[in-house]
Structure formats: C-alpha cells, structure tokens
Design an enzyme around this catalytic site. Structure first.
Site, PDB file in Angstrom:
ATOM      1  N   SER A  42      54.854  26.965  35.436  1.00 47.80           N
ATOM      2  CA  SER A  42      54.846  28.206  36.024  1.00 47.80           C
ATOM      3  C   SER A  42      54.356  27.876  37.660  1.00 47.80           C
ATOM      4  O   SER A  42      53.170  28.128  38.149  1.00 47.80           O
ATOM      5  CB  SER A  42      53.580  29.098  35.675  1.00 47.80           C
ATOM      6  OG  SER A  42      52.480  28.531  35.772  1.00 47.80           O
ATOM      7  N   HIS A 159      54.091  29.011  28.946  1.00 47.61           N
ATOM      8  CA  HIS A 159      53.584  27.720  28.135  1.00 47.61           C
ATOM      9  C   HIS A 159      53.799  27.895  26.618  1.00 47.61           C
ATOM     10  O   HIS A 159      53.352  26.996  25.946  1.00 47.61           O
ATOM     11  CB  HIS A 159      52.126  27.548  28.451  1.00 47.61           C
ATOM     12  CG  HIS A 159      51.991  27.194  29.988  1.00 47.61           C
ATOM     13  ND1 HIS A 159      50.690  27.112  30.387  1.00 47.61           N
ATOM     14  CD2 HIS A 159      52.704  26.843  30.870  1.00 47.61           C
ATOM     15  CE1 HIS A 159      50.712  26.674  31.714  1.00 47.61           C
ATOM     16  NE2 HIS A 159      52.075  26.496  32.038  1.00 47.61           N
ATOM     17  N   GLN A 167      49.283  33.836  30.239  1.00 43.84           N
ATOM     18  CA  GLN A 167      49.640  32.439  30.028  1.00 43.84           C
ATOM     19  C   GLN A 167      48.326  31.648  29.451  1.00 43.84           C
ATOM     20  O   GLN A 167      48.806  30.852  28.601  1.00 43.84           O
ATOM     21  CB  GLN A 167      49.960  31.786  31.518  1.00 43.84           C
ATOM     22  CG  GLN A 167      50.216  30.459  31.342  1.00 43.84           C
ATOM     23  CD  GLN A 167      50.766  29.786  32.737  1.00 43.84           C
ATOM     24  OE1 GLN A 167      51.796  30.193  33.224  1.00 43.84           O
ATOM     25  NE2 GLN A 167      49.862  29.148  33.356  1.00 43.84           N
ATOM     26  N   GLU A 168      47.348  31.928  29.795  1.00 38.55           N
ATOM     27  CA  GLU A 168      46.258  31.103  29.226  1.00 38.55           C
ATOM     28  C   GLU A 168      44.944  31.940  28.989  1.00 38.55           C
ATOM     29  O   GLU A 168      44.485  32.765  29.775  1.00 38.55           O
ATOM     30  CB  GLU A 168      45.632  30.063  30.319  1.00 38.55           C
ATOM     31  CG  GLU A 168      46.947  29.117  30.605  1.00 38.55           C
ATOM     32  CD  GLU A 168      46.456  28.486  31.865  1.00 38.55           C
ATOM     33  OE1 GLU A 168      45.311  28.225  32.233  1.00 38.55           O
ATOM     34  OE2 GLU A 168      47.602  27.927  32.696  1.00 38.55           O
ATOM     35  N   GLU A 211      49.869  23.409  26.570  1.00 39.32           N
ATOM     36  CA  GLU A 211      48.383  22.612  27.015  1.00 39.32           C
ATOM     37  C   GLU A 211      47.356  22.637  25.766  1.00 39.32           C
ATOM     38  O   GLU A 211      46.176  22.547  26.254  1.00 39.32           O
ATOM     39  CB  GLU A 211      47.884  23.825  27.800  1.00 39.32           C
ATOM     40  CG  GLU A 211      48.884  23.594  29.215  1.00 39.32           C
ATOM     41  CD  GLU A 211      48.204  24.462  30.268  1.00 39.32           C
ATOM     42  OE1 GLU A 211      47.409  25.451  30.329  1.00 39.32           O
ATOM     43  OE2 GLU A 211      48.812  24.190  31.634  1.00 39.32           O
ATOM     44  N   ASP A 249      44.155  32.915  32.748  1.00 39.47           N
ATOM     45  CA  ASP A 249      45.143  32.797  33.755  1.00 39.47           C
ATOM     46  C   ASP A 249      46.281  33.786  33.463  1.00 39.47           C
ATOM     47  O   ASP A 249      47.034  33.492  32.328  1.00 39.47           O
ATOM     48  CB  ASP A 249      45.504  31.436  33.943  1.00 39.47           C
ATOM     49  CG  ASP A 249      46.610  31.113  35.014  1.00 39.47           C
ATOM     50  OD1 ASP A 249      47.041  32.113  35.778  1.00 39.47           O
ATOM     51  OD2 ASP A 249      47.281  30.057  35.286  1.00 39.47           O
ATOM     52  N   GLU A 290      42.505  34.275  36.773  1.00 40.65           N
ATOM     53  CA  GLU A 290      43.459  33.613  37.816  1.00 40.65           C
ATOM     54  C   GLU A 290      44.574  34.385  37.686  1.00 40.65           C
ATOM     55  O   GLU A 290      45.377  34.723  36.912  1.00 40.65           O
ATOM     56  CB  GLU A 290      43.617  32.075  37.155  1.00 40.65           C
ATOM     57  CG  GLU A 290      44.384  31.401  38.041  1.00 40.65           C
ATOM     58  CD  GLU A 290      44.527  29.958  37.198  1.00 40.65           C
ATOM     59  OE1 GLU A 290      43.481  29.519  36.453  1.00 40.65           O
ATOM     60  OE2 GLU A 290      45.561  29.139  37.480  1.00 40.65           O
ATOM     61  N   ASP A 315      46.057  30.695  42.211  1.00 36.94           N
ATOM     62  CA  ASP A 315      46.623  29.388  41.990  1.00 36.94           C
ATOM     63  C   ASP A 315      48.112  29.527  42.693  1.00 36.94           C
ATOM     64  O   ASP A 315      48.145  29.137  43.695  1.00 36.94           O
ATOM     65  CB  ASP A 315      46.635  29.319  40.508  1.00 36.94           C
ATOM     66  CG  ASP A 315      47.634  28.119  40.016  1.00 36.94           C
ATOM     67  OD1 ASP A 315      48.180  27.405  40.914  1.00 36.94           O
ATOM     68  OD2 ASP A 315      48.224  28.178  38.803  1.00 36.94           O
ATOM     69  N   LYS A 340      45.155  21.761  42.390  1.00 35.76           N
ATOM     70  CA  LYS A 340      46.182  21.048  41.984  1.00 35.76           C
ATOM     71  C   LYS A 340      46.647  20.120  43.110  1.00 35.76           C
ATOM     72  O   LYS A 340      47.291  20.740  43.946  1.00 35.76           O
ATOM     73  CB  LYS A 340      47.269  21.954  41.200  1.00 35.76           C
ATOM     74  CG  LYS A 340      47.044  23.013  40.217  1.00 35.76           C
ATOM     75  CD  LYS A 340      48.041  23.673  39.774  1.00 35.76           C
ATOM     76  CE  LYS A 340      47.879  24.369  38.715  1.00 35.76           C
ATOM     77  NZ  LYS A 340      48.816  25.737  38.512  1.00 35.76           N
ATOM     78  N   HIS A 368      44.401  20.638  35.781  1.00 28.68           N
ATOM     79  CA  HIS A 368      45.670  19.875  35.429  1.00 28.68           C
ATOM     80  C   HIS A 368      46.861  20.746  35.841  1.00 28.68           C
ATOM     81  O   HIS A 368      46.817  22.088  36.197  1.00 28.68           O
ATOM     82  CB  HIS A 368      45.499  19.752  33.820  1.00 28.68           C
ATOM     83  CG  HIS A 368      45.813  20.996  33.164  1.00 28.68           C
ATOM     84  ND1 HIS A 368      45.808  21.106  31.683  1.00 28.68           N
ATOM     85  CD2 HIS A 368      45.589  22.510  33.459  1.00 28.68           C
ATOM     86  CE1 HIS A 368      45.765  22.370  31.175  1.00 28.68           C
ATOM     87  NE2 HIS A 368      45.456  23.127  32.526  1.00 28.68           N
ATOM     88  N   ARG A 369      48.167  20.172  35.375  1.00 26.42           N
ATOM     89  CA  ARG A 369      49.184  20.942  35.335  1.00 26.42           C
ATOM     90  C   ARG A 369      49.931  21.222  33.677  1.00 26.42           C
ATOM     91  O   ARG A 369      49.292  20.358  32.773  1.00 26.42           O
ATOM     92  CB  ARG A 369      50.600  20.381  35.940  1.00 26.42           C
ATOM     93  CG  ARG A 369      50.212  20.206  37.358  1.00 26.42           C
ATOM     94  CD  ARG A 369      49.795  21.408  38.235  1.00 26.42           C
ATOM     95  NE  ARG A 369      50.896  22.414  37.945  1.00 26.42           N
ATOM     96  CZ  ARG A 369      51.472  22.971  38.853  1.00 26.42           C
ATOM     97  NH1 ARG A 369      51.538  22.379  40.006  1.00 26.42           N
ATOM     98  NH2 ARG A 369      52.529  24.133  38.910  1.00 26.42           N
ATOM     99  N   SER A 370      50.577  21.923  33.542  1.00 28.85           N
ATOM    100  CA  SER A 370      51.153  22.258  31.982  1.00 28.85           C
ATOM    101  C   SER A 370      51.810  20.825  31.456  1.00 28.85           C
ATOM    102  O   SER A 370      51.804  20.374  30.324  1.00 28.85           O
ATOM    103  CB  SER A 370      52.146  23.511  32.003  1.00 28.85           C
ATOM    104  OG  SER A 370      52.850  23.397  32.575  1.00 28.85           O
ATOM    105  N   LYS A 391      39.940  22.820  35.008  1.00 31.12           N
ATOM    106  CA  LYS A 391      40.614  23.455  33.787  1.00 31.12           C
ATOM    107  C   LYS A 391      41.532  22.424  33.373  1.00 31.12           C
ATOM    108  O   LYS A 391      42.625  21.848  33.969  1.00 31.12           O
ATOM    109  CB  LYS A 391      41.461  24.616  34.597  1.00 31.12           C
ATOM    110  CG  LYS A 391      42.413  25.367  33.604  1.00 31.12           C
ATOM    111  CD  LYS A 391      42.916  26.504  34.381  1.00 31.12           C
ATOM    112  CE  LYS A 391      44.185  26.301  34.796  1.00 31.12           C
ATOM    113  NZ  LYS A 391      45.189  27.430  35.047  1.00 31.12           N
TER     114      LYS A 391
HETATM  115  C1  2PG Z   1      48.696  26.908  35.803  1.00 28.40           C
HETATM  116  C2  2PG Z   1      49.102  25.810  35.403  1.00 28.40           C
HETATM  117  C3  2PG Z   1      47.951  24.973  34.658  1.00 28.40           C
HETATM  118  P1  2PG Z   1      51.657  25.007  35.438  1.00 28.40           P
HETATM  119  O1  2PG Z   1      49.483  28.038  35.874  1.00 28.40           O
HETATM  120  O2  2PG Z   1      47.374  27.174  36.345  1.00 28.40           O
HETATM  121  O3  2PG Z   1      47.514  25.611  33.419  1.00 28.40           O
HETATM  122  O4  2PG Z   1      50.199  25.977  34.684  1.00 28.40           O
HETATM  123  O5  2PG Z   1      51.191  23.639  35.590  1.00 28.40           O
HETATM  124  O6  2PG Z   1      52.721  25.627  34.450  1.00 28.40           O
HETATM  125  O7  2PG Z   1      51.853  25.673  36.802  1.00 28.40           O
HETATM  126 MG    MG Z   2      47.576  28.955  37.144  1.00 29.57          MG
END
Ligand code: 2PG
Ligand code: MG
Length: 432
Positions: A42, A159, A167-168, A211, A249, A290, A315, A340, A368-370, A391
C-alpha cells in the site's frame, strides 16, 4: 581513519517472494555491515521510487538494475568515506542521484547502502547498532526506551484477500512492565484469537495475510474484527483497555475512489467516515488510528485531529518525507508520524523526519513494510530514537518475529536497563 572500501549488492527475495536487495559494505579495517531492503504494497504516491527491472523476469519485479547501481555508481559515490559519519555517507548517496524520489538509481539501491554503512560503522566501533545510531548519529545520551509494539493480528485491505476494508487491526500491550512481558502478551492474545476464530468461522479463518495477522475469513466488518480481538484479549486473561488497547491502520486510500469511501458494504463521505471512527472509539478501547483518509486529504486528517482524542498517525499522507512532514505538522494533520526508512531512502533523512515530528510534540512509530526480510534494523532504530512505538506485524512469521526477537536481545544487552512506556506510548519519548 576507517573508510568504505567495498560495496556489493545481490538480488534476494522478500517475504512475499519478490526480489529485493541485500547489500554488504566492507570497511578498510575489515568490518562488514549487511542490510536487506523492505518493500510496501500500500505505497503512498509520494514515496521514494523503487527501481524495478520490468520485462518478464520475476514478473517485472527484478532488481538487477538497482543491484548494478549499487555495485557501480553508488559504490564509487561512497568509496573512501568514513562511515562513522553517516550523514557524509548519505550526502554522497543523495548527490549521486538528485532525481525526484531517487528514481534514477533507485531508492531501494540507495537505502541498502545507507543502512549497510550504518551497520558497518557500528561493527567497526564495537557498538550494538542501536547504541551507534543513538550516541553517534543522533548524538543523544545512552538512555534507552523500548517501544510499545503495535501488533497487527488481523490483516485486511491490500494485505489479505478478505472482506475487510481496514488494512490492519492491531493490539498494543500497554499494561506490560517491559518488552518481554509485552511480547508474551502479544503471543498469547494472538494464539487465543486464532483458536477462537477457528471455532467460530472454521479453519480458513486462521490463514494469515502479508504481515502474519489472521485473514479472518468469515469476518464481514470492522466491528466483527474488533469484537473478535476484544474477546481474545479477555479470553487470554488480559483486560481490554487496561492491559491491551487497540489500533487500526485504515490505509484508507485503498478503499477511496472519487471522493467516496467504500467500507463494510457502505459508501461514505469523508464526514461520514469521520463519524464512523468516532463511533468506534466509543465502543472499543481504540487509541491509535493510521491513515484514516485518502493520502491527499490533509484537511480531513486535520478535521479528525480536532474531533478525536486518539493518536492520528500519518503514513501514506507524509511518506517519511521531511518536507511533507513539515506541511502536515503546520496543518496539524496528525499527531504521530509513521516512519519507514524505505519511503524516503536514507537513514539520516528518516531520522530528520522523526526530529521534525519530535519538535512538534508528535509521536513517532517506526514501521516495517508488508514485504519484509529478516533484517532487524528497525528494531534498533526504534530503540535509538526512543520514540516508544514500533509497528512490526503479528508475532508470527520470521520476517515479523525477527524484529521482536531483536527487541528481546536489546533488552538483554541492556540488562533490562531501559524504559517501557506502557500507556504513555505517545508522550514518553519526550523525556528521552
Ligand atoms: C502500512 C504498511 C506496513 P505497506 O501501510 O503501514 O504495515 O503497509 O508496507 O504495504 O505500505
Ligand atoms: Mg500504513
């Protein structure tokens, strides 16, 4: 003086099986630093640009061009520089590719050198990475704060292949006394959640997303997911709201089109979505949200900040870019920055973005990243910044678990002489 003598990259795989870079920096005294680069799904429109090969190899996702750029242009750029001056390394990398978003040589290529140089410098100095970053790059005292983990136990959106728009869905073990107890709590709740969902929705519910969080097939809505998490917290013997609080998120760009958000089978305007979040806060111990709106919706973020008490994390809106973070801070379009390193492309630029957030009394969540690897740089970065929040996914799958394991190792290296912010996860870092 120690200098960078060799830089060498190869193509490896990330946790989704897509190519990424592993880069090794060797110094004149033989010290070595290795780094592996993560990759998002994302991704924000303003993120630094990953250089991918195109063509048919790996479905176009190969990184051989980026590897070549590391082994030629970027190697030449940093050769002979003292890596204990990480800012000098990053300046040389930026000068080698002044293009917007670092797209010419590739932000993935550039970041791999920046991270590996930091690791090599720490090795040369005989310091753990977190201590090198804190005392040398950040120039702060060796006083340490461990982060509260925001652990993503149910995956949705980009994800996972399920019905969840968000998403989370995350748990924060704020009642723990230290990082060891925090990680134990995550693991216990995660396993009870898996067991509960199998009982209620069948075995498919326990499949996991990118994740490591459960996909939760059968869960139809945001509230279904939050209900299951609250139940699991209680069933695991913890108190929702006291021991464990919740975060999401939304990654709302993923369910936004032409000004309308489609979530839980409904179409909502930004104002209706804002009310939806406020309602969630009334029902659940939700403390951090988020990307509640589309990645261009600075005004909607700011409106939400005015109406809510929860932490509003930016983000996709800010993509760890110091210039965009400054804009968000001026508009009060959030109260915390998601950080990130690969969104911006060098370690010191990411640290600068965190500095801007800190000066504005925002929180910072190292993330982190996904698409991840076993690299644990972000665990050290979170401790070095003392930002009090990280995270890094579910307590499952080695790409996620290695970061938790590194936090446990850091606790041991420090003989437990480090703080844990608990309920003060948003503000504790102001004292560090
Ligand atoms: C997010 C990230 C990590 P992605 O949106 O915060 O959880 O996802 O690395 O796919 O951007
Ligand atoms: Mg995010």
């Amino acid at each position: 003086m120690v200098t960078i003598e060799k830089v060498h990259a190869i193509e490896i795989l990330d946790s989704r099986g897509n190519p990424t870079l592993m880069t090794r920096v060797t110094l004149s005294d033989g010290s070595v630093g290795v780094a592996k680069v993560p990759s998002g799904a994302s991704t924000g429109v303003n993120e630094a640009v990953e250089l991918r090969d195109g063509g048919s190899r790996y479905g176009g996702k190969g990184v051989l061009k980026a590897v070549k750029n590391v082994n030629t242009a970027l190697f030449e750029a940093v050769r002979g520089i003292d890596p204990t001056d990480l800012r000098a390394v990053d300046r040389a990398l930026l000068a080698a590719d002044p293009s917007k978003g670092k797209g010419r040589l590739g932000a993935n290529a550039i970041l791999s050198v920046s991270m590996a140089a930091a690791v090599a410098a720490a090795t040369h100095l005989g310091l753990p990475l977190f201590e090198y970053l804190r005392t040398s790059v950040l120039d702060k005292p060796a006083k340490y704060l461990q982060p509260v983990p925001m652990s993503n136990v149910i995956n949705g959106g980009a994800h996972a292949g399920n019905d969840l728009a968000i998403q989370e869905f995350m748990i924060l073990p704020v009642g723990a006394s230290d990082i060891r107890e925090a990680i134990r709590c995550l693991s216990e709740v995660y396993h009870v959640l898996g067991k509960n969902m199998i009982e209620k929705y069948g075995r498919m519910a326990k499949h996991v997303g990118d994740e490591g969080g459960y996909c939760g097939f059968g869960l139809r809505s945001t509230r279904d997911a939050l209900d299951e998490i609250v139940r699991a917290i209680s069933d695991a013997g913890y108190s929702p709201g006291d021991d464990v609080v919740l975060g999401i998120d939304a990654a709302a760009s993923g369910f936004h089109k032409n000004g309308t958000y489609t979530i839980d089978g409904q179409e909502m305007s930004a104002g209706e979505l804002l009310d939806f979040y406020i309602d969630l806060e009334k029902t659940y111990p939700l403390k951090t949200v988020e990307d509640p709106f589309d990645e261009t919706a600075f005004d909607d973020f700011a409106e939400y900040v005015r109406k809510t008490k929860v932490q509003v994390v930016t983000d996709d809106l800010t993509v760890s870019n110091p210039d965009i973070v400054r804009r968000a801070v001026e508009m009060v379009a959030g109260t915390a920055l998601l950080l990130k390193v690969n969104q911006i492309g060098t370690v010191t630029e990411a640290i600068d973005a965190a500095g801007i957030a800190n000066a504005a009394e925002w929180g910072v969540v190292v993330s982190h990243r996904s698409g991840e690897t076993g690299d644990t740089f972000i665990a050290d970065l979170a401790v070095a910044l003392g930002c009090g929040q990280i995270k890094t996914g579910a307590p499952a799958r080695s790409d996620r678990v290695e970061k938790y394991n590194r936090l446990l190792e850091i606790y041991d290296i420090l003989s437990g002489d480090c703080g844990y912010p608990g309920h003060d996860f948003r503000t504790a870092w102001r004292n560090y």
